[in-house]
Design a protein around this motif. Structure first.
Motif, PDB file in Angstrom:
ATOM      1  N   THR A   1     -47.921 -79.940 -21.664  1.00  0.00           N
ATOM      2  CA  THR A   1     -49.140 -79.819 -20.881  1.00  0.00           C
ATOM      3  C   THR A   1     -48.728 -79.551 -19.434  1.00  0.00           C
ATOM      4  O   THR A   1     -47.598 -79.835 -19.046  1.00  0.00           O
ATOM      5  N   GLY A   2     -49.618 -78.989 -18.675  1.00  0.00           N
ATOM      6  CA  GLY A   2     -49.251 -78.666 -17.313  1.00  0.00           C
ATOM      7  C   GLY A   2     -50.432 -78.611 -16.374  1.00  0.00           C
ATOM      8  O   GLY A   2     -51.597 -78.681 -16.785  1.00  0.00           O
ATOM      9  N   ILE A   3     -50.087 -78.484 -15.107  1.00  0.00           N
ATOM     10  CA  ILE A   3     -51.091 -78.384 -14.061  1.00  0.00           C
ATOM     11  C   ILE A   3     -50.573 -77.390 -13.030  1.00  0.00           C
ATOM     12  O   ILE A   3     -49.360 -77.264 -12.824  1.00  0.00           O
ATOM     13  N   GLY A   4     -51.469 -76.693 -12.415  1.00  0.00           N
ATOM     14  CA  GLY A   4     -51.084 -75.754 -11.372  1.00  0.00           C
ATOM     15  C   GLY A   4     -52.241 -75.482 -10.443  1.00  0.00           C
ATOM     16  O   GLY A   4     -53.409 -75.533 -10.844  1.00  0.00           O
ATOM     17  N   PHE A   5     -51.936 -75.243  -9.202  1.00  0.00           N
ATOM     18  CA  PHE A   5     -52.963 -74.872  -8.234  1.00  0.00           C
ATOM     19  C   PHE A   5     -52.304 -74.110  -7.096  1.00  0.00           C
ATOM     20  O   PHE A   5     -51.077 -74.149  -6.922  1.00  0.00           O
ATOM     21  N   GLY A   6     -53.105 -73.405  -6.336  1.00  0.00           N
ATOM     22  CA  GLY A   6     -52.569 -72.640  -5.222  1.00  0.00           C
ATOM     23  C   GLY A   6     -53.672 -72.076  -4.364  1.00  0.00           C
ATOM     24  O   GLY A   6     -54.859 -72.274  -4.629  1.00  0.00           O
ATOM     25  N   PHE A   7     -53.272 -71.377  -3.339  1.00  0.00           N
ATOM     26  CA  PHE A   7     -54.237 -70.719  -2.469  1.00  0.00           C
ATOM     27  C   PHE A   7     -53.612 -69.449  -1.917  1.00  0.00           C
ATOM     28  O   PHE A   7     -52.396 -69.278  -1.891  1.00  0.00           O
TER      29      PHE A   7
ATOM     30  N   TYR B   1     -48.331 -74.431  -6.641  1.00  0.00           N
ATOM     31  CA  TYR B   1     -47.587 -75.552  -7.202  1.00  0.00           C
ATOM     32  C   TYR B   1     -47.837 -75.546  -8.699  1.00  0.00           C
ATOM     33  O   TYR B   1     -48.984 -75.409  -9.144  1.00  0.00           O
ATOM     34  N   GLN B   2     -46.765 -75.667  -9.484  1.00  0.00           N
ATOM     35  CA  GLN B   2     -46.890 -75.712 -10.935  1.00  0.00           C
ATOM     36  C   GLN B   2     -46.034 -76.851 -11.475  1.00  0.00           C
ATOM     37  O   GLN B   2     -44.900 -77.047 -11.016  1.00  0.00           O
ATOM     38  N   GLN B   3     -46.583 -77.581 -12.444  1.00  0.00           N
ATOM     39  CA  GLN B   3     -45.824 -78.648 -13.071  1.00  0.00           C
ATOM     40  C   GLN B   3     -46.161 -78.690 -14.552  1.00  0.00           C
ATOM     41  O   GLN B   3     -47.320 -78.538 -14.943  1.00  0.00           O
ATOM     42  N   SER B   4     -45.134 -78.888 -15.366  1.00  0.00           N
ATOM     43  CA  SER B   4     -45.339 -79.015 -16.812  1.00  0.00           C
ATOM     44  C   SER B   4     -44.644 -80.285 -17.302  1.00  0.00           C
ATOM     45  O   SER B   4     -43.639 -80.718 -16.740  1.00  0.00           O
ATOM     46  N   PHE B   5     -45.200 -80.850 -18.347  1.00  0.00           N
ATOM     47  CA  PHE B   5     -44.680 -82.070 -18.971  1.00  0.00           C
ATOM     48  C   PHE B   5     -44.397 -81.761 -20.434  1.00  0.00           C
ATOM     49  O   PHE B   5     -45.269 -81.238 -21.137  1.00  0.00           O
ATOM     50  N   ASN B   6     -43.196 -82.075 -20.901  1.00  0.00           N
ATOM     51  CA  ASN B   6     -42.807 -81.865 -22.295  1.00  0.00           C
ATOM     52  C   ASN B   6     -42.439 -83.211 -22.895  1.00  0.00           C
ATOM     53  O   ASN B   6     -41.628 -83.942 -22.321  1.00  0.00           O
ATOM     54  N   PHE B   7     -43.006 -83.505 -24.060  1.00  0.00           N
ATOM     55  CA  PHE B   7     -42.720 -84.787 -24.696  1.00  0.00           C
ATOM     56  C   PHE B   7     -42.914 -84.696 -26.202  1.00  0.00           C
ATOM     57  O   PHE B   7     -43.628 -83.820 -26.688  1.00  0.00           O
ATOM     58  N   GLY B   8     -42.254 -85.590 -26.928  1.00  0.00           N
ATOM     59  CA  GLY B   8     -42.435 -85.694 -28.375  1.00  0.00           C
ATOM     60  C   GLY B   8     -41.581 -84.759 -29.211  1.00  0.00           C
ATOM     61  O   GLY B   8     -41.868 -84.560 -30.385  1.00  0.00           O
ATOM     62  N   SER B   9     -40.514 -84.182 -28.671  1.00  0.00           N
ATOM     63  CA  SER B   9     -39.642 -83.305 -29.462  1.00  0.00           C
ATOM     64  C   SER B   9     -38.800 -84.135 -30.426  1.00  0.00           C
ATOM     65  O   SER B   9     -38.459 -85.282 -30.146  1.00  0.00           O
ATOM     66  N   GLU B  10     -38.460 -83.528 -31.573  1.00  0.00           N
ATOM     67  CA  GLU B  10     -37.627 -84.203 -32.570  1.00  0.00           C
ATOM     68  C   GLU B  10     -36.653 -83.230 -33.197  1.00  0.00           C
ATOM     69  O   GLU B  10     -37.022 -82.121 -33.559  1.00  0.00           O
ATOM     70  N   PHE B  11     -35.401 -83.666 -33.311  1.00  0.00           N
ATOM     71  CA  PHE B  11     -34.376 -82.941 -34.056  1.00  0.00           C
ATOM     72  C   PHE B  11     -34.115 -83.723 -35.336  1.00  0.00           C
ATOM     73  O   PHE B  11     -33.834 -84.920 -35.284  1.00  0.00           O
TER      74      PHE B  11
END
Length: 120
Positions: free
Chosen positions: A25-31, A45-55
Motif C-alpha cells: 500500500t502507498g501514499i503520495g502527494f505533491g504540488f 513525496y511518495q511512500q510505499s509499505f510492503n508486508f506479509g511476504s512468504e518464501f
C-alpha cells in the motif's frame, strides 16, 4: 501480487518452492507551481509499505522477511524550450534504507511522424 509456485530454486541447503509477495500500500502527494509561462517547478513525496511476504521451501520451512517501507522526495524543473516542447529535469532522494539513494531524471516529448495530426 499473485503467488508464484514451482520455482525449484536452490537457496543454500534448501530449495525454494513458492513465493507469495504479500501486500503493498502507498501514499503520495505533491504540488506544482508555474513561475511564468516558460518555467515550472514541482515537488512530490511518495511512500510505499510492503508486508506479509512468504518464501516456502520444499522441506516445509516458511520464511517471512521483515516488512519494508520505501519513501522518496522528488523535485523537478520544467522549462519550455520551444512553443511545443517542455523539458523536465528531476531529482529525488531516498528517505528510508529500503529506497534508492538518489534518483535523476530527464524527460521530453517525442513526436513520431505519421502518428499525430496537426490541424492548421
Amino acid at each position: 501480487g499473485f503467488e508464484v509456485t514451482g520455482l525449484n530454486q536452490a537457496n543454500g541447503s534448501r530449495v525454494l518452492n513458492s513465493f507469495t509477495p504479500g501486500y503493498t500500500t502507498g501514499i503520495g502527494f505533491g504540488f506544482a507551481y508555474s513561475l511564468n509561462y516558460d518555467v515550472s517547478i514541482t515537488m512530490s513525496y511518495q511512500q510505499s509499505f510492503n508486508f506479509g511476504s512468504e518464501f516456502r521451501f520444499t522441506n516445509g520451512d516458511i520464511s517471512t522477511p521483515a516488512n519494508a517501507s520505501s519513501a522518496t522526495l522528488n523535485s523537478s524543473l520544467g522549462i519550455r524550450v520551444s512553443p511545443k516542447t517542455i523539458v523536465n529535469v528531476s531529482m529525488g532522494f531516498g528517505l528510508t534504507p529500503d529506497s534508492p539513494n538518489v534518483l535523476l531524471g530527464l524527460s521530453f516529448p517525442l513526436d513520431f511522424l505519421g502518428l499525430s495530426h496537426e490541424v492548421k
